[in-house]
Design a protein around this motif. Structure first.
Motif, PDB file in Angstrom:
ATOM      1  N   GLN A   1       0.838  -1.146   0.015  1.00 41.79           N
ATOM      2  CA  GLN A   1       0.165   0.113   0.155  1.00 41.79           C
ATOM      3  C   GLN A   1       0.882   1.327   0.062  1.00 41.79           C
ATOM      4  O   GLN A   1       1.516   1.387   0.817  1.00 41.79           O
ATOM      5  CB  GLN A   1      -0.888   0.073   1.171  1.00 41.79           C
ATOM      6  CG  GLN A   1      -2.067   0.945   1.372  1.00 41.79           C
ATOM      7  CD  GLN A   1      -2.863   0.958   2.167  1.00 41.79           C
ATOM      8  OE1 GLN A   1      -2.835   0.089   3.315  1.00 41.79           O
ATOM      9  NE2 GLN A   1      -4.011   1.747   2.017  1.00 41.79           N
TER      10      GLN A   1
ATOM     11  N   PRO B   1       1.152   5.494  -0.383  1.00 44.28           N
ATOM     12  CA  PRO B   1      -0.019   6.462   0.243  1.00 44.28           C
ATOM     13  C   PRO B   1      -0.848   7.018  -0.772  1.00 44.28           C
ATOM     14  O   PRO B   1      -0.314   7.178  -2.037  1.00 44.28           O
ATOM     15  CB  PRO B   1       1.241   7.536   0.395  1.00 44.28           C
ATOM     16  CG  PRO B   1       2.657   7.165   0.783  1.00 44.28           C
ATOM     17  CD  PRO B   1       2.723   5.737  -0.238  1.00 44.28           C
ATOM     18  N   GLY B   2      -2.167   7.164  -0.176  1.00 41.11           N
ATOM     19  CA  GLY B   2      -2.998   7.591  -1.186  1.00 41.11           C
ATOM     20  C   GLY B   2      -3.573   6.590  -2.162  1.00 41.11           C
ATOM     21  O   GLY B   2      -4.747   6.615  -2.671  1.00 41.11           O
TER      22      GLY B   2
ATOM     23  N   GLN C   1       8.078  -0.983   5.788  1.00 37.78           N
ATOM     24  CA  GLN C   1       8.172  -0.146   4.675  1.00 37.78           C
ATOM     25  C   GLN C   1       9.337  -0.323   3.832  1.00 37.78           C
ATOM     26  O   GLN C   1      10.397  -0.566   4.263  1.00 37.78           O
ATOM     27  CB  GLN C   1       8.716   1.293   5.578  1.00 37.78           C
ATOM     28  CG  GLN C   1       8.899   2.532   4.463  1.00 37.78           C
ATOM     29  CD  GLN C   1       7.607   2.884   3.759  1.00 37.78           C
ATOM     30  OE1 GLN C   1       6.718   3.142   4.266  1.00 37.78           O
ATOM     31  NE2 GLN C   1       7.648   3.149   2.383  1.00 37.78           N
TER      32      GLN C   1
END
Length: 116
Positions: free
Chosen positions: A39, A41-42, A111
């Motif tokens: 996923q 960002p956004g 991340q």
């Protein structure tokens, strides 16, 4: 409920490699499938790759030839080898485990940042 712990994320330059690991608190052999999602960002969470209990693998088009999913049942661990990384691969990567009753558990995410 199984606990999934991802590791191996980090910062890498474009063209580099990373290997993500997902350690499960229970035997992964009992799961119908294990998978890696990501996923950015956004964006919505999207499937990257999956592997069934029989060892059958599935990849989305944008990682085919670059990423490899594998599993070690003895270690209750699933891996995602990522080669030729691109800046657009930057995202939080999540491990998933889906039971034969189609209940899915998720890890906390790791991340991955790819610099250009």
């Amino acid at each position: 409920q199984v606990q999934l712990v991802e590791s191996g994320g980090g910062l890498v330059q474009a063209g580099g490699s990373l290997t993500l690991s997902c350690a499960a608190s229970t035997s992964i052999f009992s799961f119908n499938a294990m998978g890696w999602y990501r996923q950015a960002p956004g964006n919505q969470r999207e499937l990257v790759a999956s592997i069934t209990s029989a060892g059958n693998t599935n990849y989305v088009d944008f990682v085919k030839g670059r990423f490899t999913i594998s599993r070690d049942n003895a270690k209750n661990t699933v891996y995602l080898q990522m080669n030729s990384l691109k800046p657009e691969d930057t995202a939080v990567y999540y491990c998933s485990a889906t039971t034969r009753a189609f209940f899915t558990s998720w890890g906390q995410g790791t991340q991955v940042t790819v610099s250009s």
